[in-house]
Structures are given as structure tokens and as C-alpha cells.
Design a protein around this motif. Structure first.
Motif, PDB file in Angstrom:
ATOM      1  N   TYR A 145      -4.196  10.510  -3.509  1.00  0.00           N
ATOM      2  CA  TYR A 145      -3.866   9.702  -2.337  1.00  0.00           C
ATOM      3  C   TYR A 145      -4.964   9.862  -1.278  1.00  0.00           C
ATOM      4  CZ  TYR A 145       0.651  10.322  -4.619  1.00  0.00           C
ATOM      5  OH  TYR A 145       1.666  10.381  -5.549  1.00  0.00           O
ATOM      6  N   GLN A 200      -4.136   5.839  -4.302  1.00  0.00           N
ATOM      7  CA  GLN A 200      -3.145   5.168  -3.454  1.00  0.00           C
ATOM      8  C   GLN A 200      -3.480   5.434  -1.991  1.00  0.00           C
ATOM      9  OE1 GLN A 200      -0.118   3.148  -3.950  1.00  0.00           O
ATOM     10  NE2 GLN A 200      -0.631   2.982  -1.771  1.00  0.00           N
ATOM     11  N   PHE A 235      -2.820   5.260   2.087  1.00  0.00           N
ATOM     12  CA  PHE A 235      -1.822   5.234   3.161  1.00  0.00           C
ATOM     13  C   PHE A 235      -2.572   5.101   4.490  1.00  0.00           C
ATOM     14  CE2 PHE A 235       0.577   7.255  -0.152  1.00  0.00           C
ATOM     15  CZ  PHE A 235       1.928   7.095   0.133  1.00  0.00           C
ATOM     16  N   SER A 295      -2.253  -0.122  10.028  1.00  0.00           N
ATOM     17  CA  SER A 295      -1.199  -0.921   9.397  1.00  0.00           C
ATOM     18  C   SER A 295      -0.935  -2.171  10.227  1.00  0.00           C
ATOM     19  CB  SER A 295       0.084  -0.104   9.270  1.00  0.00           C
ATOM     20  OG  SER A 295      -0.156   1.101   8.566  1.00  0.00           O
ATOM     21  N   GLY A 334       0.336  -3.394  -2.363  1.00  0.00           N
ATOM     22  CA  GLY A 334       0.637  -2.001  -2.677  1.00  0.00           C
ATOM     23  C   GLY A 334       0.153  -1.002  -1.642  1.00  0.00           C
ATOM     24  N   TYR A 335      -0.577  -1.447  -0.644  1.00  0.00           N
ATOM     25  CA  TYR A 335      -1.032  -0.557   0.424  1.00  0.00           C
ATOM     26  C   TYR A 335       0.173  -0.110   1.247  1.00  0.00           C
ATOM     27  CZ  TYR A 335      -3.398   0.792   4.825  1.00  0.00           C
ATOM     28  OH  TYR A 335      -3.827   1.456   5.949  1.00  0.00           O
ATOM     29  N   ILE A 336       0.242   1.181   1.582  1.00  0.00           N
ATOM     30  CA  ILE A 336       1.374   1.743   2.317  1.00  0.00           C
ATOM     31  C   ILE A 336       0.886   2.215   3.684  1.00  0.00           C
ATOM     32  CG2 ILE A 336       3.139   3.559   2.353  1.00  0.00           C
ATOM     33  CD1 ILE A 336       3.047   3.559  -0.711  1.00  0.00           C
ATOM     34  N   ILE A 383       5.292  -1.113   3.039  1.00  0.00           N
ATOM     35  CA  ILE A 383       4.394  -1.391   1.924  1.00  0.00           C
ATOM     36  C   ILE A 383       4.110  -2.883   1.858  1.00  0.00           C
ATOM     37  CG2 ILE A 383       6.335  -1.582   0.297  1.00  0.00           C
ATOM     38  CD1 ILE A 383       4.459  -0.366  -1.850  1.00  0.00           C
ATOM     39  N   LYS A 407       3.858  -6.182  -0.004  1.00  0.00           N
ATOM     40  CA  LYS A 407       4.337  -6.815  -1.237  1.00  0.00           C
ATOM     41  C   LYS A 407       4.247  -8.327  -1.085  1.00  0.00           C
ATOM     42  CE  LYS A 407       7.590  -3.366  -3.064  1.00  0.00           C
ATOM     43  NZ  LYS A 407       8.995  -3.138  -3.517  1.00  0.00           N
ATOM     44  N   TRP A 425       4.359  -7.296   4.770  1.00  0.00           N
ATOM     45  CA  TRP A 425       4.833  -5.926   4.936  1.00  0.00           C
ATOM     46  C   TRP A 425       6.344  -5.872   4.783  1.00  0.00           C
ATOM     47  CZ3 TRP A 425       2.091  -1.485   5.276  1.00  0.00           C
ATOM     48  CH2 TRP A 425       0.729  -1.584   5.560  1.00  0.00           C
ATOM     49  N   LEU A 449       9.640   0.351   3.730  1.00  0.00           N
ATOM     50  CA  LEU A 449       9.755   1.229   2.570  1.00  0.00           C
ATOM     51  C   LEU A 449      10.750   2.350   2.825  1.00  0.00           C
ATOM     52  CD1 LEU A 449       8.616   1.867  -0.275  1.00  0.00           C
ATOM     53  CD2 LEU A 449       6.835   3.225   0.847  1.00  0.00           C
TER      54      LEU A 449
END
Length: 424
Positions: free
Chosen positions: A255, A280, A282, A288, A303-305, A407, A409, A413, A416
Motif C-alpha cells: 500500500y 493500492q 490511499f 481525495s 479503486g483508489y481509496i 473508494i 467506483k 466516490w 467505504l
């Protein structure tokens, strides 16, 4: 003959004085008169927010330090627009009873010397009673001056350093600190990782903002058994990050946590996709939001969190309805704003709640000390879902430790997790 003339002159003078006194319209109580209409009645108490001594509305000027054209202007601009919009909404809806609130905002272009200059103008010329600030570097540089001037200071910086009341007695955090956000991500990774102990990398810029949570994240990761295997410094306005990402890839972290704004975050995600890196990613709260998707596209952002410290405009929360109603009056819709607008709106909303509480607590001047006391009386302030509820006290100016994750999708956004703390 001369005596008679003197007597007549004295008599005429006395008559003129009597006429002038009659025309003056003064009163024994010395009440203020205006050309606009009758003076307001004297207040009989503090509940209506009016000054008991004059009966007039009290005035509060709030200074606003904005980054519209500097290194973090990508997120600073919508944030400032949200703050400005809230005060306009406050005025349109009747505001705080007995109090006139004004916002005086200026762009300091993310330059600390300019922030210091504008702050002094706010204090000396505009006579502000509180300030809405922006960056970590300028907020930390000003905190001693703010303390000396006794001016409550909200910032868009959520630096952990601002929690220290001995050093920052007039600073308030309105969302979880960067360090608490980072700890929450590390805890989430630890709880949800499958296999051996997870490894992480830290990607940040070389500013006070970028560095702010790094040591705290490393310390907490070590505490719960998550290994930090790499760190890479990437400029806040970077348009290329392949060399740093290739260096990171050698350590093969599971991560990576990003402390940037939209622009550099988008560069990182784009170059990671180009290089085929499957780590992954974050992001903390300024990394964000919709801007990341807008810049790199839905496919790369998928898929970015990231930390969703505040509501997205399309989420179904009571607080969003208030914003929607305001926008309607401006000929706009929720599609015209983004999450950072909501974040700015929410920050201003908390400041207004503190001013309102101060107005109820005192009939005197609503200066910085009074507003600080008003803010310290706020307990579990419900923001209508726009952000985690905040609580301040004389011993704690960190409004909350709670935050949530979202997340990307299908180009949008999604929430999650609920609001949570790494201590849960």
C-alpha cells in the motif's frame, strides 16, 4: 447709553441660546440618534445577541486567508468558495440574531510572508474577531501571533501540532488531524489485509503540509505491526513522478499513502498506471475528491481509496439540503460544486455556531476571547452529515478524531466506511 446697548446684546444672546437648545432635539438619556431612523431598543438580556449598553446589532468581522492562485489552489479555490457561500447564505437567511457577520477574504497564493502581511491587515485595519486560514506552514507560523492577539483561528490545515494548547491556544481543528487520518488508514489496512504483515510506502511533498503527519504515521504503524518500507518526496505541483515511483517499486509495498492535493495525486496515479505498479493507493483528505477523477479519468482512478472527511454533494444528508437551497437561489445546482466546497461551507458553519454561542453568553463586545469561549461551549455539534460532529472545550480544541474512507467506483466516490476513529 452704552449700558443699555450691552443689556440688549446679552438679552438677544440668551434668546438665541434658548432657540438653539430647543432645536437640538437632544434627550436627557443621551440616546443615539441616526439619520436612517430611530435608534434600536436597548436589549434586556443576551439571548437575542444585542448589546445591552447600546441596543444596536453587534458586528463581527471574520478574516479569510485563501489560496486561489498558489501551489494548493486546485483545492483551495472551491474551499474558499464554500466559505464565502456560507456567509452569504447566513445573511440571506437572517443570520445570527442581533449580530452582523462579515467575511473579509484575500488570496495569499500559498506564500507565508504574504499570509503574515494579510493577517496584520485583518487585525489592524479590518478589526477582525476571528480568522479562517488555509495552509499548514502559514497557520503554524502565525499561531504565536494569533495567541497574542487572542483571535480564534480555524484552518484548512489539520496539522497534529495545532492540538497543543500550550503552543496554539487560539487554534481549532474542525476535522480529524492529518495524523489521525493517517492512523485510521493504517488501522484499516491492518484490519483488512490478507496474508503476512502489510507493508506501506509514504508519498508526500516537502512542505509543512506534506511532512505534517509522516512521523506520526510511522510511529503508529510500528506500534501495530505495519512496516513502512519506503518514503518518496514528490513536489506539490509535480507533473511527473515516474522516478520516485520506480524507486518505490523496488521496495514492493502493498500500500502507499499519499499526502498531496489533487494535482500531484493525479500525477502519481497516472504514472503508476503507466508503469504497471499494482500497489493500492490511499489518500488523505486533500488527495481525495472529484478533482482526482476529473484530472486522470475514471479508468485510472478506479479503486483508489481516500479519506472523505466531508460529504460529497450527491450524498443524501440533511446538511446537503441546506446547500442545495442556497444554490437554487444563486441559479446553480449541486452539480456545480464539489466536496471541497462542502468542506469550506462546513468550516464556516462551525465558526458561525461559535459566534452564535458567544452572542448568547455575553452582552458585551464579540471579540476574540468571547468567540473562543463560545466555540469551547460547542458539544457534539451536529453538522447534518456534512462532517463528523465536533466538540470543543477549554482543554481540547481538536473537534474530532473521526473520519471515514471512500473508494472510486465507476467514476464516482462511494462511502467505504462510516465515520470512525483509529482508536475504535
Amino acid at each position: 447709553m452704552k449700558s443699555k446697548n450691552k443689556f440688549l446684546a446679552l438679552l438677544v444672546g440668551l434668546m438665541m441660546l434658548l432657540i438653539l437648545a430647543a432645536c437640538g432635539g437632544g434627550n436627557d438619556a443621551g440616546e443615539k440618534t441616526t439619520t436612517d431612523g430611530p435608534a434600536e431598543s436597548k436589549s434586556t438580556g443576551g439571548d437575542d445577541g444585542k448589546s445591552e449598553s447600546t441596543g444596536e446589532k453587534r458586528k463581527v468581522v471574520v478574516g479569510g486567508l485563501f489560496d486561489l492562485t498558489g501551489g494548493t489552489g486546485d483545492v483551495g479555490t472551491p474551499f474558499a468558495e464554500g466559505e464565502q457561500a456560507f456567509f452569504k447564505h447566513l445573511e440571506k437567511t437572517g443570520g445570527i440574531e442581533g449580530v452582523t457577520v462579515e467575511l473579509s477574504g484575500k488570496d495569499y497564493a500559498y506564500a507565508i510572508p504574504e499570509a503574515q502581511k494579510i493577517y496584520q491587515q485583518f487585525r489592524d485595519k479590518d478589526k477582525v474577531s476571528a480568522v479562517l486560514g488555509w495552509g499548514t506552514g502559514d497557520t503554524e507560523a502565525l499561531r504565536q501571533q494569533v495567541a497574542n492577539d487572542k483571535l480564534p483561528y480555524f484552518s484548512a490545515s489539520y496539522s497534529e501540532n495545532l492540538k497543543n494548547l500550550d503552543e496554539s491556544p487560539y487554534n481549532f481543528l474542525t476535522a480529524a488531524s492529518y495524523s489521525d487520518q493517517g492512523r485510521t488508514i493504517v488501522k484499516y489496512i491492518k484490519d483488512n489485509h490478507e496474508g503476512d504483515n502489510p507493508t506501506i510506502a509514504l508519498l508526500y511533498n516537502d512542505t509543512a503540509f506534506g511532512r505534517s503527519p509522516i512521523e506520526d504515521i510511522k510511529a503508529y504503524a510500528a506500534e501495530i505491526g505495519v512496516e513502512v518500507v519506503d518514503e518518496q518526496v514528490i513536489d506539490v505541483q509535480a507533473t511527473e513522478a515516474q522516478s520516485q515511483l520506480l524507486n518505490m517499486e523496488k521496495k514492493n509495498p502493498d500500500y502507499a499513502i499519499i499526502q498531496q492535493t489533487w494535482a500531484a495525486t493525479s500525477t502519481i496515479l497516472r504514472d503508476a498506471k503507466t508503469l504497471g505498479i499494482d500497489t493500492q493507493f490511499f489518500g488523505l483528505n486533500w488527495a481525495s475528491g472529484e478533482g482526482v477523477i476529473d484530472i486522470v479519468g475514471a479508468d485510472i482512478a478506479e479503486g483508489y481509496i481516500g479519506i472523505l472527511s466531508h460529504a460529497m454533494p450527491y450524498e443524501d444528508f440533511p446538511g446537503i439540503a441546506e446547500i442545495e437551497e442556497y444554490l437554487k437561489g444563486e441559479g446553480k445546482t449541486l452539480e456545480d460544486i464539489d466536496q471541497k466546497f462542502v468542506q469550506g461551507w462546513t468550516t464556516a458553519k462551525i465558526m458561525a455556531a461559535g459566534i452564535e454561542a458567544a452572542a448568547k453568553q455575553t452582552d458585551g463586545e464579540l471579540n476574540g476571547e468571547a468567540i473562543r469561549a463560545g466555540l469551547e461551549s460547542l458539544t457534539n455539534l451536529d453538522l447534518g452529515g456534512l462532517g463528523a460532529p465536533v466538540t470543543f472545550s477549554a482543554d481540547n480544541h481538536a473537534g474530532t478524531e473521526q473520519t471515514r474512507l471512500g473508494i472510486v467506483k465507476n467514476g464516482k466516490w462511494e462511502q467505504l466506511t462510516d465515520y470512525m476513529s483509529y482508536k475504535d
